[in-house]
Design an enzyme around this catalytic site. Structure first.
Site, PDB file in Angstrom:
ATOM      1  N   ASP A   1      -7.089  -1.379  -4.492  1.00  0.00           N
ATOM      2  CA  ASP A   1      -8.133  -0.984  -3.540  1.00  0.00           C
ATOM      3  C   ASP A   1      -9.057   0.063  -4.154  1.00  0.00           C
ATOM      4  O   ASP A   1     -10.270   0.049  -3.914  1.00  0.00           O
ATOM      5  CB  ASP A   1      -7.516  -0.422  -2.261  1.00  0.00           C
ATOM      6  CG  ASP A   1      -6.679  -1.444  -1.502  1.00  0.00           C
ATOM      7  OD1 ASP A   1      -6.947  -2.657  -1.622  1.00  0.00           O
ATOM      8  OD2 ASP A   1      -5.760  -1.022  -0.778  1.00  0.00           O
TER       9      ASP A   1
ATOM     10  N   ASP B   1       0.853  -1.189   0.000  1.00  0.00           N
ATOM     11  CA  ASP B   1       0.000   0.000   0.000  1.00  0.00           C
ATOM     12  C   ASP B   1       0.887   1.237   0.000  1.00  0.00           C
ATOM     13  O   ASP B   1       1.983   1.224   0.565  1.00  0.00           O
ATOM     14  CB  ASP B   1      -0.901   0.014   1.236  1.00  0.00           C
ATOM     15  CG  ASP B   1      -2.006  -1.035   1.180  1.00  0.00           C
ATOM     16  OD1 ASP B   1      -2.376  -1.468   0.074  1.00  0.00           O
ATOM     17  OD2 ASP B   1      -2.511  -1.411   2.249  1.00  0.00           O
TER      18      ASP B   1
END
Length: 171
Positions: free
Chosen positions: A139, A123
């Site tokens: 995401d 991330d």
């Protein structure tokens, strides 16, 4: 003639998903190269920054190290989406649904690749203004396409028989 059209559509769908997965993976690789050993990079100071995180759970840090659980849930979701994609009627009316499901598929596979190969998800996008969990392109795919599906269901697919194709009964 219908088989060829379906095979052609399947090929187009697969290419679309593959391109989206490649983009997700490239952004994750760029994040690792640029951010792994350094501080975050502010894009909009106090609002949005790039920062690298190895996410071994889900949003907000829940379900840490539940790799098998995430693998099973993702596989089940992909099987469900695949079965829906096979049943969606041809034509423009269901194109928005098809696109949303393909985008969700790309996001799910993008994060699944990380979980299988690395045991965590890479991330790197952080909304510091609201201290939102760090996330990635996959995401974004999943969140935006799911939101679009909800809107489509509430506004566009409102007719009683819009989801009849999912029924086990044949008319």
């Amino acid at each position: 003639m219908k088989e060829k059209r379906n095979a052609g559509q399947c090929l187009k769908d697969s290419a679309f998903v593959l391109i989206m997965i490649v983009f997700d993976q490239l952004t994750k690789q760029a994040a690792v190269r640029s951010l792994k050993n350094g501080a975050g990079i502010p894009l909009l100071p106090g609002i949005l920054e790039l920062t690298y995180v190895q996410n071994r759970g889900a949003a907000f840090g829940i379900l840490q190290d539940a790799r098998i659980f995430f693998f099973l849930i993702t596989c089940a979701a992909l099987l469900l989406i695949g079965s829906i994609l096979l049943k969606i009627p041809e034509g423009q009316r269901y194109l928005p649904m098809r696109i949303c499901l393909l985008i969700i598929t790309a996001g799910a596979i993008g994060n699944l690749i990380d979980r299988i190969l690395l045991s965590y998800v890479r991330d790197f996008i952080y909304f510091s203004l609201i201290d939102f969990p760090v996330f990635n392109v996959a995401d974004i795919y999943i969140t935006c396409a799911t939101f679009a599906m909800v809107l489509l269901t509430l506004v566009y697919y409102k007719e009683e028989d819009d989801f009849a194709f999912l029924s086990a009964k044949k008319k």
